[in-house]
Design a protein around this motif. Structure first.
Motif, short mmCIF file in Angstrom:
data_model
loop_
_atom_site.label_atom_id
_atom_site.label_comp_id
_atom_site.label_asym_id
_atom_site.label_seq_id
_atom_site.Cartn_x
_atom_site.Cartn_y
_atom_site.Cartn_z
N ALA A 1 37.44 45.84 43.14
CA ALA A 1 37.91 45.69 41.76
C ALA A 1 39.42 45.88 41.70
O ALA A 1 40.01 46.58 42.52
N THR A 2 40.02 45.23 40.73
CA THR A 2 41.45 45.40 40.49
C THR A 2 41.67 46.60 39.59
O THR A 2 41.11 46.69 38.50
N GLN A 3 42.46 47.55 40.06
CA GLN A 3 42.69 48.77 39.30
C GLN A 3 43.37 48.46 37.96
O GLN A 3 44.27 47.65 37.87
N GLY A 4 42.91 49.14 36.92
CA GLY A 4 43.54 49.01 35.61
C GLY A 4 43.06 47.82 34.80
O GLY A 4 43.60 47.56 33.73
N THR A 5 42.06 47.09 35.28
CA THR A 5 41.53 45.95 34.54
C THR A 5 40.07 46.18 34.19
O THR A 5 39.36 46.94 34.85
N ILE A 6 39.66 45.51 33.13
CA ILE A 6 38.26 45.55 32.72
C ILE A 6 37.74 44.12 32.71
O ILE A 6 38.37 43.22 32.18
N SER A 7 36.59 43.93 33.33
CA SER A 7 35.91 42.65 33.29
C SER A 7 34.42 42.95 33.14
O SER A 7 33.98 44.09 33.24
N TRP A 8 33.66 41.90 32.92
CA TRP A 8 32.22 42.11 32.82
C TRP A 8 31.66 42.60 34.14
O TRP A 8 30.69 43.37 34.16
N SER B 1 37.21 38.13 33.11
CA SER B 1 36.18 37.30 33.72
C SER B 1 36.47 35.82 33.53
O SER B 1 36.36 35.01 34.47
N ILE B 2 36.83 35.42 32.31
CA ILE B 2 37.07 34.00 32.05
C ILE B 2 38.34 33.54 32.74
O ILE B 2 38.41 32.40 33.22
#
Length: 311
Positions: free
Chosen positions: A229-236, A78-79
């Protein structure tokens, strides 16, 4: 000005909050390693567990993944998107707005026309369409590349309003006495812009950058919430989207979506505090000491007017 900026209580409070989040984003891997639970690790014995159950400080998701670990990992995504989109939007706004306002003439007409065209576009809808198309066409792209692409898309549609404001401020500064005097000494155009103009616009540009960062974080969360969403990433944003898709709000699993939402709200509050502090430093009417002087002067004027005297 810098000393007053650093001494301002609102600036210090907002800066501390932002620094904590940036530090978490930078050292996220070390924090997760110390915590002992990865963001993709599954605890089948504790599905959608409440906070504090079996060492899960903020509980688990419906799949048994630790919420705190995902929160730490999501800070980086996120940042990163917020900072990259904020930098891009601010640079475009400064280059186009200041150049347009200072040079004027055909350059101003051309750049202002481009700004007006981009400003009238439905920015979020365009970002959603383009991001969705790139996501479907790109397949399983690298997560880092996906975050950069999303940041670029957000930044491209975020600069026009800032460029228009900077253009108007630059046109005002261009006619000031100090600018005319410097121009008569034979200084080059670009030196006039960089040395004379930009320092007077520093407060506006810094506030614009902070606003763009928060707007980028909100846009990233909104795009992920809508399924881009971008696969394989985690964001808030992905955490909130997954919580909504899995019925966390319906079943009362509040810890799943409250944590990322609170982080986004805290960053928004921190940037607002910094902007308020920046206004107090750059605007004499908002400084605590100057406000007292202005109020005392106003009382004196009213007293003289009541006595029939000319202030």
């Amino acid at each position: 000005m810098i000393t007053g900026f650093l001494r301002n209580r609102r600036v210090r409070a907002g800066g501390v909050v932002l620094a904590i989040f940036v530090l978490v984003a930078i050292t996220g891997d070390l924090l997760i390693e110390w915590y002992g639970v990865g963001p993709f690790d599954v605890d089948y014995g504790n599905l959608h567990a409440a906070p504090g159950v079996n060492g899960h400080w903020l509980g688990t998701t419906i799949s048994g993944q630790d919420v705190l670990s995902q929160l730490i990992s999501g800070a980086r995504g996120s940042i990163t998107v917020g900072l990259l989109s904020g930098v891009l939007a601010t640079v475009l706004a400064v280059v186009i707005g200041v150049t347009s306002g200072f040079l004027g003439g055909p350059v101003d007409h051309a750049l202002n026309g481009v700004t007006n065209v981009v400003l009238t576009l439905p920015s979020f809808a365009m970002t959603l369409i383009v991001a969705g198309y790139l996501g479907s066409a790109g397949g399983a792209a690298e997560p880092a590349i996906g975050l950069v692409v999303m940041a670029v898309l957000i930044g491209i549609f975020e600069w026009p309003s800032g460029a228009r404001y900077l253009r108007s401020q630059t046109m005002s500064l261009r006619s000031r006495d100090f600018t005319m005097a410097t121009r008569m000494t034979g200084e080059s155009t670009w030196r006039l812009i960089v040395i004379e103009m930009l320092p007077h616009l520093a407060g506006i540009i810094s506030a614009m950058f902070l606003r763009a960062v928060v707007a980028g974080i909100f846009a990233e969360a909104s795009l992920n919430f809508l399924g881009v969403a971008t696969q394989g990433t985690i964001s808030w944003g992905t955490m909130i989207a997954n919580a909504q898709a899995q019925g966390a709000l319906t079943y009362g699993w509040w810890w799943w979506f409250i944590a990322p939402g609170l982080c986004i709200a805290l960053i928004g509050t921190a940037t607002a505090l910094i902007n308020f502090g920046l206004d107090e430093v750059t605007n004499p009417r908002l400084r605590p000491g100057d406000r007292a002087v202005i109020r005392a002067h106003a009382r004196t004027v009213r007293r003289l007017q009541a006595a029939g005297e000319r202030p």
